[in-house]
Structure formats: C-alpha cells, structure tokens
Design a protein around this motif. Structure first.
Motif, PDB file in Angstrom:
ATOM      1  N   GLU A  45       0.806  -1.215   0.000  1.00 47.94           N
ATOM      2  CA  GLU A  45       0.000   0.000   0.000  1.00 47.94           C
ATOM      3  C   GLU A  45       0.848   1.278   0.000  1.00 47.94           C
ATOM      4  OE1 GLU A  45      -2.484   0.552   3.387  1.00 47.94           O
ATOM      5  OE2 GLU A  45      -0.900   0.166   4.851  1.00 47.94           O
ATOM      6  N   GLU A  46       2.075   1.215   0.503  1.00 49.85           N
ATOM      7  CA  GLU A  46       2.908   2.411   0.581  1.00 49.85           C
ATOM      8  C   GLU A  46       3.440   2.852  -0.778  1.00 49.85           C
ATOM      9  OE1 GLU A  46       6.017   1.993   3.410  1.00 49.85           O
ATOM     10  OE2 GLU A  46       4.681   1.605   5.112  1.00 49.85           O
ATOM     11  N   VAL A  52       1.238   3.350  -9.949  1.00 49.55           N
ATOM     12  CA  VAL A  52       0.087   3.392 -10.852  1.00 49.55           C
ATOM     13  C   VAL A  52      -0.172   4.819 -11.325  1.00 49.55           C
ATOM     14  CG1 VAL A  52      -2.409   3.052 -11.021  1.00 49.55           C
ATOM     15  CG2 VAL A  52      -0.984   1.316  -9.912  1.00 49.55           C
ATOM     16  N   SER A  53      -0.104   5.773 -10.420  1.00 47.47           N
ATOM     17  CA  SER A  53      -0.377   7.172 -10.770  1.00 47.47           C
ATOM     18  C   SER A  53       0.606   7.695 -11.807  1.00 47.47           C
ATOM     19  CB  SER A  53      -0.330   8.057  -9.524  1.00 47.47           C
ATOM     20  OG  SER A  53      -1.363   7.716  -8.622  1.00 47.47           O
ATOM     21  N   VAL A  54       1.883   7.370 -11.643  1.00 44.99           N
ATOM     22  CA  VAL A  54       2.899   7.830 -12.593  1.00 44.99           C
ATOM     23  C   VAL A  54       2.657   7.230 -13.973  1.00 44.99           C
ATOM     24  CG1 VAL A  54       5.358   7.704 -13.175  1.00 44.99           C
ATOM     25  CG2 VAL A  54       4.655   8.326 -10.860  1.00 44.99           C
ATOM     26  N   THR A  77      -3.152  -8.002   3.190  1.00 41.32           N
ATOM     27  CA  THR A  77      -3.942  -7.749   4.395  1.00 41.32           C
ATOM     28  C   THR A  77      -3.981  -6.257   4.719  1.00 41.32           C
ATOM     29  OG1 THR A  77      -1.970  -8.163   5.760  1.00 41.32           O
ATOM     30  CG2 THR A  77      -3.454 -10.023   5.358  1.00 41.32           C
ATOM     31  N   ASP A  78      -3.342  -5.448   3.894  1.00 43.94           N
ATOM     32  CA  ASP A  78      -3.400  -3.995   4.084  1.00 43.94           C
ATOM     33  C   ASP A  78      -4.313  -3.395   3.008  1.00 43.94           C
ATOM     34  OD1 ASP A  78      -1.956  -4.122   1.755  1.00 43.94           O
ATOM     35  OD2 ASP A  78      -0.157  -3.135   2.546  1.00 43.94           O
ATOM     36  N   ARG A  79      -4.155  -2.125   2.668  1.00 37.29           N
ATOM     37  CA  ARG A  79      -5.033  -1.445   1.722  1.00 37.29           C
ATOM     38  C   ARG A  79      -4.465  -1.424   0.298  1.00 37.29           C
ATOM     39  NH1 ARG A  79      -5.936   3.420   1.782  1.00 37.29           N
ATOM     40  NH2 ARG A  79      -8.138   3.362   1.142  1.00 37.29           N
ATOM     41  N   THR A  80      -3.675  -2.410  -0.042  1.00 34.72           N
ATOM     42  CA  THR A  80      -3.077  -2.447  -1.377  1.00 34.72           C
ATOM     43  C   THR A  80      -4.130  -2.332  -2.471  1.00 34.72           C
ATOM     44  OG1 THR A  80      -1.099  -3.693  -0.746  1.00 34.72           O
ATOM     45  CG2 THR A  80      -1.835  -3.917  -3.011  1.00 34.72           C
ATOM     46  N   LEU A 130       8.528  -0.519  -5.752  1.00 35.92           N
ATOM     47  CA  LEU A 130       9.525   0.460  -6.191  1.00 35.92           C
ATOM     48  C   LEU A 130       9.247   1.840  -5.588  1.00 35.92           C
ATOM     49  CD1 LEU A 130      10.032  -0.399  -9.964  1.00 35.92           C
ATOM     50  CD2 LEU A 130      11.022  -1.456  -7.936  1.00 35.92           C
ATOM     51  N   LYS A 131      10.335   2.522  -5.254  1.00 34.74           N
ATOM     52  CA  LYS A 131      10.251   3.876  -4.719  1.00 34.74           C
ATOM     53  C   LYS A 131      10.842   4.846  -5.733  1.00 34.74           C
ATOM     54  CE  LYS A 131      10.982   1.991  -0.065  1.00 34.74           C
ATOM     55  NZ  LYS A 131      11.894   1.964   1.112  1.00 34.74           N
ATOM     56  N   GLU A 132      10.363   6.104  -5.690  1.00 35.89           N
ATOM     57  CA  GLU A 132      10.823   7.130  -6.638  1.00 35.89           C
ATOM     58  C   GLU A 132      10.705   6.607  -8.069  1.00 35.89           C
ATOM     59  OE1 GLU A 132      14.629   8.802  -5.519  1.00 35.89           O
ATOM     60  OE2 GLU A 132      14.216   8.420  -3.391  1.00 35.89           O
ATOM     61  N   PHE A 133       9.561   6.050  -8.370  1.00 39.32           N
ATOM     62  CA  PHE A 133       9.340   5.367  -9.648  1.00 39.32           C
ATOM     63  C   PHE A 133       9.319   6.337 -10.824  1.00 39.32           C
ATOM     64  CE2 PHE A 133       6.414   3.760 -12.916  1.00 39.32           C
ATOM     65  CZ  PHE A 133       7.058   2.574 -13.243  1.00 39.32           C
ATOM     66  N   SER A 134       9.926   5.919 -11.922  1.00 39.41           N
ATOM     67  CA  SER A 134       9.901   6.675 -13.175  1.00 39.41           C
ATOM     68  C   SER A 134       9.223   5.850 -14.251  1.00 39.41           C
ATOM     69  CB  SER A 134      11.330   7.017 -13.622  1.00 39.41           C
ATOM     70  OG  SER A 134      11.344   7.479 -14.958  1.00 39.41           O
ATOM     71  N   SER A 135       8.428   6.512 -15.072  1.00 36.57           N
ATOM     72  CA  SER A 135       7.751   5.797 -16.165  1.00 36.57           C
ATOM     73  C   SER A 135       8.733   5.314 -17.221  1.00 36.57           C
ATOM     74  CB  SER A 135       6.690   6.689 -16.807  1.00 36.57           C
ATOM     75  OG  SER A 135       7.269   7.874 -17.336  1.00 36.57           O
ATOM     76  N   ASP A 136      10.001   5.745 -17.134  1.00 39.32           N
ATOM     77  CA  ASP A 136      11.029   5.217 -18.039  1.00 39.32           C
ATOM     78  C   ASP A 136      11.152   3.711 -17.900  1.00 39.32           C
ATOM     79  OD1 ASP A 136      11.622   7.717 -18.980  1.00 39.32           O
ATOM     80  OD2 ASP A 136      13.485   7.966 -17.845  1.00 39.32           O
ATOM     81  N   PHE A 137      10.827   3.192 -16.716  1.00 41.27           N
ATOM     82  CA  PHE A 137      10.903   1.738 -16.527  1.00 41.27           C
ATOM     83  C   PHE A 137       9.968   1.026 -17.493  1.00 41.27           C
ATOM     84  CE2 PHE A 137      13.303   2.751 -12.917  1.00 41.27           C
ATOM     85  CZ  PHE A 137      13.828   1.611 -12.344  1.00 41.27           C
TER      86      PHE A 137
END
Length: 314
Positions: A45-46, A52-54, A77-80, A130-137
C-alpha cells in the motif's frame, strides 16, 4: 565472456534514451500493438499507488502508450487493493483468476495468472515495491518490442543501491543467479539484472513458457526463452536506478534456494532428495532450526490451459 555475448551486448543492450517516446509512439501506431502493465502486489500500500499514478499520468494521459494497468493482489492484508484502485488501476485478486486451479503462494503464480487477466499484445511486469518510480521503466523496456520485430523479451537493467552504497543491491543475483548463468547458460551472462522484476515480453512468447510459481520465475523465464527463441530475441535496456524495499538475509536464503531449484530442474529435470531449506534463528535456548519448503511446482504454458485457449478463439 563468449564472443556471442560480446556481440549481443553491442547489439541488444540499450539505454532508455536510445528510443525517444515519440519514436515509440509512432511504432505503436504503426503496428497497432497493445500494451498491458501488470503489477504483482502483496501488502504494497505504501508504494503501489504512486507507481500506478505515474504510469497513468505519463503513459496513458499524456501519451497513449499503455492500454491497461492491472494490479494482481495475491492476498494483501493492508489497503493495497484500495490504494491501487483509487490510483486508477484495475485490481484483480489472484484467486479470482482461473478459480478451477487452486492458487499457491508465490510471485510466479501471480504472473502466470495475469496472462488470463490482461489482453495486451505486449505484457510489461513491474514490481509494486519500487520507490521514486519513473515511467522510463515502462517505456524503456516496452520500446524495443514496438520498434524491433525481432525482439521478444526485454529486461530492465539498473543500479541497485543498498543502504546508500551504489551497486550493492541484488545480493541473490551476485551470489546465486549470476554464477549459475555463467556456468550453465553462458549465453545469458550478459544480462546485468537477470532476476530484476521489471521486464516486458510479447504475449506470443509468454503464453508458451512454463512459470515456476515462486521466486525462480525470472531465471526460469530467461533460460526457457533462450531455448525457445534464441539469444538475439532477448534484450536489455538501462533505465537508471531502482530503489525498493530490501529483504533480510534469511528471506534471501529462501529466495536463493528456489532459484537454485529452478535451475536444477532445467539442468536435469531430476528430483531433489530434500526440496527444503533449514535456517537458524537465535531463540531463548540457543539457535533454533526453521525449515522451509522450496518451491518446486511450475505452471504449464498458458496455451495449454483450456480457458485461455477458449478466450483466444472468442
């Protein structure tokens, strides 16, 4: 290094900057190929919402490169699920896909089932932590599949920092996967991140591959794809830096055992005498053993599943 691998590195290893987005979009319009992005998720969830937004903003709203984003929740079990849906993904639970076959835990299981939950000609897998995600991926690894008809599978390559130290992530890769590949499948020695979770492939290839249900899926997929379509149909693209949640040493040990088992099956199709791994944790009375089973199950190529074949005919 084999001469064949040196040639492959010169002709099949690229940077994300080698294919500007406008060129990729022109190829997409010209070929009419559709692109699905799949995020396998378990208690993410974090990070899943930002990813998805990026993708939605950069590759669906600004340019229509991606046709669908599907998050496959494998029992969070979280809000994923809620966070992913709020960000604009279509969320599907693992157990709701192909319910005739009871699901088992494991990343490979989720990826295999995702073929039935998506429709794109090209399927792009992105890890959900992933953190600090870029759409380049996404654009980086999808690009070659749209611009080069001879490429069937593209892995992302990147730096993997660990605790502020550059290049120290990917411990299982360096200690288990890379030695295995270099010794037994030297044609694959040129892959920088053979176990990386960011890769894309043509559906026509993925549906022919067996899927180890657990952490061996990435190694198994590379080895099987090499035998099925050959080295020149495989490629890699440098997409920068990958930051994510790191697992502890014991979790990495279990991951390594699953990867070794996957390699062993492909080397001999034999049977392990003891497909389990014992590790030790300090308890009240000293070191206590903890034994874990090693993933041994594999799912068959999706083209062999009746529900999938029926969908293709329809």
């Amino acid at each position: 290094m084999l001469n064949e691998v040196e040639r492959w590195l010169a002709t099949r290893s690229w940077s994300v900057t080698d294919r500007p987005l406008h060129r990729i979009m022109a190829a997409k319009r010209g070929t009419g190929r559709t692109v699905s992005v799949v995020l396998p998720a378990l208690n993410e969830e974090e990070t899943v919402g930002d990813i998805v937004s990026v993708i939605r903003h950069d590759l669906m709203q600004q340019v229509p490169l991606v046709d669908e984003i599907v998050v496959v929740d494998s029992g969070s079990t979280d809000r994923t699920s809620e966070v992913a849906a709020e960000a604009g993904a279509r969320v599907v639970h693992r157990d709701d896909i192909l319910p005739r076959i009871p699901a088992v835990p494991g990343k490979g299981e989720v990826l295999w089932r995702s073929l039935l939950a998506t429709s794109g000609d090209i399927v792009c897998f992105i890890d959900a932590d992933l953190k600090e995600f870029s759409s380049d991926f996404v654009s980086g690894i999808v690009g070659p599949l749209l611009t080069d008809p001879e490429v069937d599978l593209v892995k992302g390559m990147y730096d993997r920092p660990l605790g502020g130290a550059a290049g120290q992530g990917g411990r299982v890769t360096e200690l288990m996967a890379r030695p295995l590949l270099n010794m037994h499948w030297p044609q694959l020695a040129g892959f920088v991140q053979p176990l990386g979770g960011e890769y894309a492939a043509r559906r026509s290839l993925l549906e022919q591959l067996p899927f180890p249900v657990g952490y061996g899926v990435e190694l198994g997929m590379l080895v099987d794809a090499l035998h099925l379509v050959g080295l020149d149909a495989l490629a890699q693209v440098d997409v920068g830096v990958r930051k994510h949640r790191h697992q502890d040493g014991q979790a990495l040990g279990r991951m390594s055992a699953a990867i070794y088992r996957t390699a062993q099956l492909r080397l001999a199709r034999g049977h392990m005498i003891r497909p389990s791994l014992t590790q030790f944790e300090r308890g009240r009375d000293g070191f206590e053993p903890r034994t874990y089973s090693v993933d041994t199950e594999e799912r068959p190529p999706m083209v062999e599943i009746a529900e999938y074949a029926k969908r293709k005919v329809a």
